[in-house]
Design an enzyme around this catalytic site. Sequence first.
Site, PDB file in Angstrom:
ATOM      1  N   HIS A  64      43.600  45.248  63.215  1.00  0.00           N
ATOM      2  CA  HIS A  64      42.811  46.389  62.577  1.00  0.00           C
ATOM      3  C   HIS A  64      41.691  47.134  63.302  1.00  0.00           C
ATOM      4  O   HIS A  64      41.328  48.334  63.153  1.00  0.00           O
ATOM      5  CB  HIS A  64      42.394  45.828  61.355  1.00  0.00           C
ATOM      6  N   LYS A 114      51.143  43.875  46.679  1.00  0.00           N
ATOM      7  CA  LYS A 114      50.934  42.565  47.511  1.00  0.00           C
ATOM      8  C   LYS A 114      50.139  41.582  46.780  1.00  0.00           C
ATOM      9  O   LYS A 114      49.065  41.927  45.937  1.00  0.00           O
ATOM     10  CB  LYS A 114      50.348  42.596  48.926  1.00  0.00           C
ATOM     11  N   ARG A 138      52.750  49.611  64.508  1.00  0.00           N
ATOM     12  CA  ARG A 138      52.862  48.636  65.399  1.00  0.00           C
ATOM     13  C   ARG A 138      54.151  48.669  65.981  1.00  0.00           C
ATOM     14  O   ARG A 138      54.785  49.725  66.284  1.00  0.00           O
ATOM     15  CB  ARG A 138      52.783  47.294  64.657  1.00  0.00           C
ATOM     16  N   SER A 161      48.519  40.182  59.187  1.00  0.00           N
ATOM     17  CA  SER A 161      47.639  39.492  58.484  1.00  0.00           C
ATOM     18  C   SER A 161      48.510  38.299  57.860  1.00  0.00           C
ATOM     19  O   SER A 161      48.167  36.943  57.845  1.00  0.00           O
ATOM     20  CB  SER A 161      47.164  40.352  57.310  1.00  0.00           C
TER      21      SER A 161
END
Length: 162
Positions: free
Chosen positions: A17, A41, A94, A132
């Site tokens: 990040h 989430k 990514r 994460s």
Amino acid sequence: MKVAVYPGTFDPVTYGHLDLLKRSVKLFDKIIVGVAESGNKNCLFPLHERVEMVKLAIKEENMESENIEVKGFSNLLIDFVKENDSKIILRGLRALSDFEFEFQNAITNRKLDEKIESVFIMTSENYFYLTSSMVKEIASFKGDISLFVPKLVIKKIEGKFK
Ligand code: ADP
């Protein structure tokens, strides 16, 4: 003034990040890091702790002098973007797996408001694998996460898995 909103759950914030933030401060006049309440989430950290960790990480990376603001939000992303006088949603890309999800999000947001544009920045090859979720999994087994998150954040994560 070009204001970009960088939304995410940041559960927790990682060097990936921060890499994206470092790249984007060179492109925009101001970045608002929008920490989302939860989306769909199940977050390990409550919103206020995620906001605090992003602030700590910015401090530790000596980015305090940059024009970055960190805010929590729980409404629709495009509404949050408009509230902050922005027209730009900033996201990271990514490995290939991000593409489909990001494409779907960007198109949906464009349908909701065509004046808001999504902008993607490629992560550094050092962090293209980093998520994460992976950090949380390693930390849950008391593994070493120092390569992935700033020191001040490590303490917070370790506290969760005591
Ligand atoms: P979300 O739940 O919205 O995906 P994340 O906190 O996982 O929230 O990610 C927020 C944004 O940061 C996304 O655009 C994601 O692609 C980007 N990001 C996450 N990890 C990295 C990384 N290692 N390198 C670059 N960008 C990343």
